[in-house]
Enzyme design. Structure first.
Site, PDB file in Angstrom:
ATOM      1  N   GLN A   1      -6.294  -5.026   8.966  1.00 48.48           N
ATOM      2  CA  GLN A   1      -5.500  -4.019   9.656  1.00 48.48           C
ATOM      3  C   GLN A   1      -4.164  -4.658  10.019  1.00 48.48           C
ATOM      4  O   GLN A   1      -4.081  -5.884  10.165  1.00 48.48           O
ATOM      5  CB  GLN A   1      -6.266  -3.567  10.926  1.00 48.48           C
ATOM      6  CG  GLN A   1      -5.620  -2.452  11.696  1.00 48.48           C
ATOM      7  CD  GLN A   1      -5.377  -1.228  10.826  1.00 48.48           C
ATOM      8  OE1 GLN A   1      -4.377  -1.181  10.116  1.00 48.48           O
ATOM      9  NE2 GLN A   1      -6.278  -0.262  10.874  1.00 48.48           N
TER      10      GLN A   1
ATOM     11  N   HIS B   1      -8.387   3.140  -2.708  1.00 46.93           N
ATOM     12  CA  HIS B   1      -9.305   3.061  -1.577  1.00 46.93           C
ATOM     13  C   HIS B   1     -10.400   4.098  -1.813  1.00 46.93           C
ATOM     14  O   HIS B   1     -10.126   5.211  -2.249  1.00 46.93           O
ATOM     15  CB  HIS B   1      -8.560   3.347  -0.275  1.00 46.93           C
ATOM     16  CG  HIS B   1      -7.552   2.290   0.046  1.00 46.93           C
ATOM     17  ND1 HIS B   1      -6.843   2.274   1.222  1.00 46.93           N
ATOM     18  CD2 HIS B   1      -7.150   1.184  -0.663  1.00 46.93           C
ATOM     19  CE1 HIS B   1      -6.048   1.204   1.226  1.00 46.93           C
ATOM     20  NE2 HIS B   1      -6.207   0.543   0.090  1.00 46.93           N
TER      21      HIS B   1
ATOM     22  N   ARG C   1     -15.220   2.797   5.192  1.00 46.23           N
ATOM     23  CA  ARG C   1     -16.018   3.903   5.718  1.00 46.23           C
ATOM     24  C   ARG C   1     -15.193   5.164   5.873  1.00 46.23           C
ATOM     25  O   ARG C   1     -15.635   6.274   5.589  1.00 46.23           O
ATOM     26  CB  ARG C   1     -16.611   3.516   7.089  1.00 46.23           C
ATOM     27  CG  ARG C   1     -17.581   4.550   7.610  1.00 46.23           C
ATOM     28  CD  ARG C   1     -17.834   4.388   9.085  1.00 46.23           C
ATOM     29  NE  ARG C   1     -16.648   4.676   9.875  1.00 46.23           N
ATOM     30  CZ  ARG C   1     -16.597   4.630  11.196  1.00 46.23           C
ATOM     31  NH1 ARG C   1     -17.669   4.288  11.874  1.00 46.23           N
ATOM     32  NH2 ARG C   1     -15.481   4.904  11.836  1.00 46.23           N
TER      33      ARG C   1
ATOM     34  N   GLU D   1       0.854  -1.199   0.000  1.00 46.47           N
ATOM     35  CA  GLU D   1       0.000   0.000   0.000  1.00 46.47           C
ATOM     36  C   GLU D   1       0.884   1.242   0.000  1.00 46.47           C
ATOM     37  O   GLU D   1       1.895   1.293   0.686  1.00 46.47           O
ATOM     38  CB  GLU D   1      -0.855  -0.020   1.276  1.00 46.47           C
ATOM     39  CG  GLU D   1      -1.710   1.216   1.450  1.00 46.47           C
ATOM     40  CD  GLU D   1      -2.362   1.293   2.826  1.00 46.47           C
ATOM     41  OE1 GLU D   1      -3.329   0.574   3.073  1.00 46.47           O
ATOM     42  OE2 GLU D   1      -1.888   2.111   3.653  1.00 46.47           O
TER      43      GLU D   1
ATOM     44  N   LYS E   1       7.488   4.273   1.385  1.00 47.37           N
ATOM     45  CA  LYS E   1       8.945   4.164   1.544  1.00 47.37           C
ATOM     46  C   LYS E   1       9.326   2.702   1.328  1.00 47.37           C
ATOM     47  O   LYS E   1       8.824   1.816   2.016  1.00 47.37           O
ATOM     48  CB  LYS E   1       9.363   4.614   2.943  1.00 47.37           C
ATOM     49  CG  LYS E   1       9.098   6.092   3.185  1.00 47.37           C
ATOM     50  CD  LYS E   1       9.840   6.556   4.434  1.00 47.37           C
ATOM     51  CE  LYS E   1       9.679   8.035   4.650  1.00 47.37           C
ATOM     52  NZ  LYS E   1       8.453   8.405   5.350  1.00 47.37           N
TER      53      LYS E   1
ATOM     54  N   LYS F   1     -20.867  -6.667   4.755  1.00 45.36           N
ATOM     55  CA  LYS F   1     -20.083  -6.183   3.607  1.00 45.36           C
ATOM     56  C   LYS F   1     -19.986  -7.277   2.540  1.00 45.36           C
ATOM     57  O   LYS F   1     -20.008  -6.990   1.351  1.00 45.36           O
ATOM     58  CB  LYS F   1     -18.679  -5.750   4.070  1.00 45.36           C
ATOM     59  CG  LYS F   1     -18.715  -4.540   5.025  1.00 45.36           C
ATOM     60  CD  LYS F   1     -17.354  -3.909   5.237  1.00 45.36           C
ATOM     61  CE  LYS F   1     -16.592  -4.433   6.398  1.00 45.36           C
ATOM     62  NZ  LYS F   1     -15.466  -3.575   6.823  1.00 45.36           N
TER      63      LYS F   1
ATOM     64  N   ALA G   1     -19.454   1.055   5.489  1.00 44.03           N
ATOM     65  CA  ALA G   1     -18.799   0.539   4.283  1.00 44.03           C
ATOM     66  C   ALA G   1     -19.713  -0.392   3.485  1.00 44.03           C
ATOM     67  O   ALA G   1     -19.639  -0.424   2.257  1.00 44.03           O
ATOM     68  CB  ALA G   1     -17.508  -0.176   4.667  1.00 44.03           C
TER      69      ALA G   1
ATOM     70  N   GLN H   1       6.711   5.391  16.500  1.00 37.82           N
ATOM     71  CA  GLN H   1       5.667   4.420  16.114  1.00 37.82           C
ATOM     72  C   GLN H   1       5.345   3.444  17.250  1.00 37.82           C
ATOM     73  O   GLN H   1       4.253   2.889  17.298  1.00 37.82           O
ATOM     74  CB  GLN H   1       6.103   3.636  14.873  1.00 37.82           C
ATOM     75  CG  GLN H   1       6.040   4.459  13.598  1.00 37.82           C
ATOM     76  CD  GLN H   1       6.648   3.737  12.397  1.00 37.82           C
ATOM     77  OE1 GLN H   1       7.183   2.646  12.516  1.00 37.82           O
ATOM     78  NE2 GLN H   1       6.574   4.377  11.242  1.00 37.82           N
TER      79      GLN H   1
HETATM   80  P1  FAD Z   1     -17.230  -0.333   8.516  1.00 42.57           P
HETATM   81  O1  FAD Z   1     -17.083  -1.704   7.986  1.00 42.57           O
HETATM   82  O2  FAD Z   1     -18.381   0.491   8.055  1.00 42.57           O
HETATM   83  O3  FAD Z   1     -17.278  -0.460  10.112  1.00 42.57           O
HETATM   84  C1  FAD Z   1     -17.139   0.678  10.947  1.00 42.57           C
HETATM   85  C2  FAD Z   1     -17.697   0.362  12.329  1.00 42.57           C
HETATM   86  O4  FAD Z   1     -19.104   0.310  12.268  1.00 42.57           O
HETATM   87  C3  FAD Z   1     -17.253  -0.991  12.883  1.00 42.57           C
HETATM   88  O5  FAD Z   1     -17.105  -0.880  14.280  1.00 42.57           O
HETATM   89  C4  FAD Z   1     -18.409  -1.910  12.555  1.00 42.57           C
HETATM   90  O6  FAD Z   1     -18.460  -3.003  13.426  1.00 42.57           O
HETATM   91  C5  FAD Z   1     -19.594  -0.941  12.695  1.00 42.57           C
HETATM   92  N1  FAD Z   1     -20.743  -1.234  11.820  1.00 42.57           N
HETATM   93  C6  FAD Z   1     -20.716  -1.570  10.516  1.00 42.57           C
HETATM   94  N2  FAD Z   1     -21.971  -1.682  10.030  1.00 42.57           N
HETATM   95  C7  FAD Z   1     -22.816  -1.353  11.051  1.00 42.57           C
HETATM   96  C8  FAD Z   1     -24.230  -1.265  11.186  1.00 42.57           C
HETATM   97  N3  FAD Z   1     -25.054  -1.534  10.154  1.00 42.57           N
HETATM   98  N4  FAD Z   1     -24.737  -0.897  12.391  1.00 42.57           N
HETATM   99  C9  FAD Z   1     -23.933  -0.628  13.432  1.00 42.57           C
HETATM  100  N5  FAD Z   1     -22.574  -0.715  13.368  1.00 42.57           N
HETATM  101  C10 FAD Z   1     -22.030  -1.069  12.196  1.00 42.57           C
HETATM  102  N6  FAD Z   1      -8.992   5.093   6.146  1.00 42.57           N
HETATM  103  C11 FAD Z   1      -8.861   6.136   5.294  1.00 42.57           C
HETATM  104  O7  FAD Z   1      -9.298   7.250   5.619  1.00 42.57           O
HETATM  105  N7  FAD Z   1      -8.247   5.998   4.080  1.00 42.57           N
HETATM  106  C12 FAD Z   1      -7.753   4.805   3.661  1.00 42.57           C
HETATM  107  O8  FAD Z   1      -7.212   4.714   2.556  1.00 42.57           O
HETATM  108  C13 FAD Z   1      -7.857   3.675   4.533  1.00 42.57           C
HETATM  109  N8  FAD Z   1      -7.385   2.460   4.176  1.00 42.57           N
HETATM  110  C14 FAD Z   1      -7.549   1.385   5.019  1.00 42.57           C
HETATM  111  C15 FAD Z   1      -7.109   0.115   4.602  1.00 42.57           C
HETATM  112  C16 FAD Z   1      -7.248  -1.001   5.433  1.00 42.57           C
HETATM  113  C17 FAD Z   1      -6.782  -2.360   4.963  1.00 42.57           C
HETATM  114  C18 FAD Z   1      -7.853  -0.843   6.721  1.00 42.57           C
HETATM  115  C19 FAD Z   1      -7.986  -2.039   7.629  1.00 42.57           C
HETATM  116  C20 FAD Z   1      -8.299   0.414   7.139  1.00 42.57           C
HETATM  117  C21 FAD Z   1      -8.158   1.525   6.299  1.00 42.57           C
HETATM  118  N9  FAD Z   1      -8.626   2.801   6.662  1.00 42.57           N
HETATM  119  C22 FAD Z   1      -8.498   3.866   5.803  1.00 42.57           C
HETATM  120  C23 FAD Z   1      -9.225   3.010   7.990  1.00 42.57           C
HETATM  121  C24 FAD Z   1     -10.751   2.794   8.000  1.00 42.57           C
HETATM  122  O9  FAD Z   1     -11.372   3.782   7.214  1.00 42.57           O
HETATM  123  C25 FAD Z   1     -11.222   2.893   9.453  1.00 42.57           C
HETATM  124  O10 FAD Z   1     -10.747   1.804  10.188  1.00 42.57           O
HETATM  125  C26 FAD Z   1     -12.714   3.125   9.685  1.00 42.57           C
HETATM  126  O11 FAD Z   1     -12.873   3.530  11.054  1.00 42.57           O
HETATM  127  C27 FAD Z   1     -13.592   1.904   9.484  1.00 42.57           C
HETATM  128  O12 FAD Z   1     -13.695   1.581   8.174  1.00 42.57           O
HETATM  129  P2  FAD Z   1     -14.469   0.220   7.721  1.00 42.57           P
HETATM  130  O13 FAD Z   1     -14.511   0.228   6.260  1.00 42.57           O
HETATM  131  O14 FAD Z   1     -13.888  -0.944   8.409  1.00 42.57           O
HETATM  132  O15 FAD Z   1     -15.927   0.546   8.316  1.00 42.57           O
END
Ligand code: FAD
Length: 317
Positions: free
Chosen positions: A210, A94, A124, A18, A305, A199, A144, A246
């Site tokens: 993560q 993303h 999300r 990434e 990096k 999802k 998401a 870190q």
């Molecule tokens: P979701 O899957 O929507 O989940 C978010 C929270 O809501 C979780 O606690 C879940 O359990 C809960 N939830 C989901 N659906 C519901 C529902 N219907 N009712 C109630 N609760 C619910 N962030 C960035 O800004 N830019 C990036 O490029 C980026 N890349 C990432 C890449 C990876 C591999 C990972 C693991 C994370 C990345 N993130 C990035 C961070 C990510 O956006 C955050 O972790 C964010 O807080 C959650 O995203 P998600 O897609 O997992 O959310």
């Protein structure tokens, strides 16, 4: 080609990573030159993060303070085009719910389709720093799974505001995030997995995790996901620790634990160079164990990096 096809066709663990778009005002060419050494390991895909806008306060003569929205790292879509042209790899942009209306998401997906992108990671996004908790855009998605649904609807030719299917449809393979140590907002892992399932029901085809520093957490997570009846690929995300800061910031930012055995070694470090050596050695051990477990790909968080990831990949691939 879709990420799932790359995984199916490979009879070994793939190498992927990434990158972050450069800060506004910095050169794309420098960033591409920076990651070029990693192409030696033939990554079939490279993820490009997306960064939503942040708010800054500008002081004007006379004392007026203005709240302004700015993007520190724009350019995700342009970088995807550059990766296709320069390295012929699959870029995986993303896409976020945060900061996007559904209409803007649709337009971004059309742009991506037009430049030849076939895979996206649907997320999300985190809360705006000034808001504390995640607030969706007006006419935007809250979770998401809703974004995944919009993308897979477009794959069926269903666009916004259209009652009927159109003749043209996209063909995106959609990945989503998974959290071996649980998403910090989820009350329990069981809850989190319920929403991972949502999802997948919406059409996601693979998961990227993560970062984690204890492989057992990944193995336990995969077991729980499989027990929940989910059988899509789960790609482990790995990050070598490279700086003293870190050690504090990664657990705080990503809600994860550093294992005791790693901390014993990090405690002895006096400089970033010491930390980098320990971090790389640890990541090599993690990587080798995960390859033995036949994971689909080792996906490194490089922060654009190459040096640390290059040293790891040289030992592992
Ligand atoms: P979701 O899957 O929507 O989940 C978010 C929270 O809501 C979780 O606690 C879940 O359990 C809960 N939830 C989901 N659906 C519901 C529902 N219907 N009712 C109630 N609760 C619910 N962030 C960035 O800004 N830019 C990036 O490029 C980026 N890349 C990432 C890449 C990876 C591999 C990972 C693991 C994370 C990345 N993130 C990035 C961070 C990510 O956006 C955050 O972790 C964010 O807080 C959650 O995203 P998600 O897609 O997992 O959310």
């Amino acid at each position: 080609m879709k990420i799932t096809e790359h995984i199916q066709q490979a009879n070994k663990t793939l190498f992927s990573f990434e990158i972050l778009p450069p800060l506004k005002g910095q050169s794309l060419q420098d960033m591409l030159a920076g990651i070029e050494p990693l192409m030696e390991f033939n990554p079939p895909f490279v993820d490009v993060t997306y960064h939503r806008e942040e708010y800054i306060y500008k002081q004007h003569p006379g004392g007026l303070v203005q709240k302004v929205s700015t993007k520190k790292r724009p350019g995700t879509i342009g970088i995807c085009a550059a990766l296709i042209n320069k390295f012929h790899v699959e870029p995986v942009p993303h896409l976020l719910c945060g900061g996007f209306s559904e209409e803007e998401t649709e337009n971004a997906l059309i742009d991506l389709e037009f430049i030849g992108v076939q895979n996206v990671l649907a997320l999300r996004g985190d809360a705006d720093k000034s808001e504390g908790k995640f607030i969706a855009e007006k006419d935007g998605h809250c979770y998401a799974w809703q974004l995944v649904k919009q993308i897979t609807d477009m794959n069926k030719g269903i666009y916004l505001h259209d009652e009927t299917e159109t003749g043209f449809h996209t063909n995106f393979c959609v990945g989503v995030a998974g959290y071996p140590e649980k998403h910090f907002e989820a009350p329990s892992l069981t809850y989190d997995l319920k929403y991972l399932q949502a999802k997948i029901d919406a059409g996601a085809s693979y998961v990227v995790t993560q970062m984690f520093f204890d492989n057992q957490k990944y193995f336990d997570y995969v077991k729980r996901v499989r027990e929940a009846g989910i059988d899509i690929p789960i790609i482990p995300g790995l990050k070598p620790i490279t700086t003293l800061s870190q050690i504090v910031n990664l657990p705080r930012t990503f809600f994860l634990d550093l294992p005791d055995a790693l901390m014993v070694e990090l405690d002895k470090c006096k400089s970033n160079a010491d930390v980098k050596e320990v971090g790389i050695t640890w990541a090599i051990q993690q990587s080798k164990e995960l390859v033995k477990a036949a994971v689909p790909s080792l996906h490194y968080y490089t922060m654009s990096k190459a040096e640390a990831t290059y040293k790891i990949a040289k030992e592992v691939f």
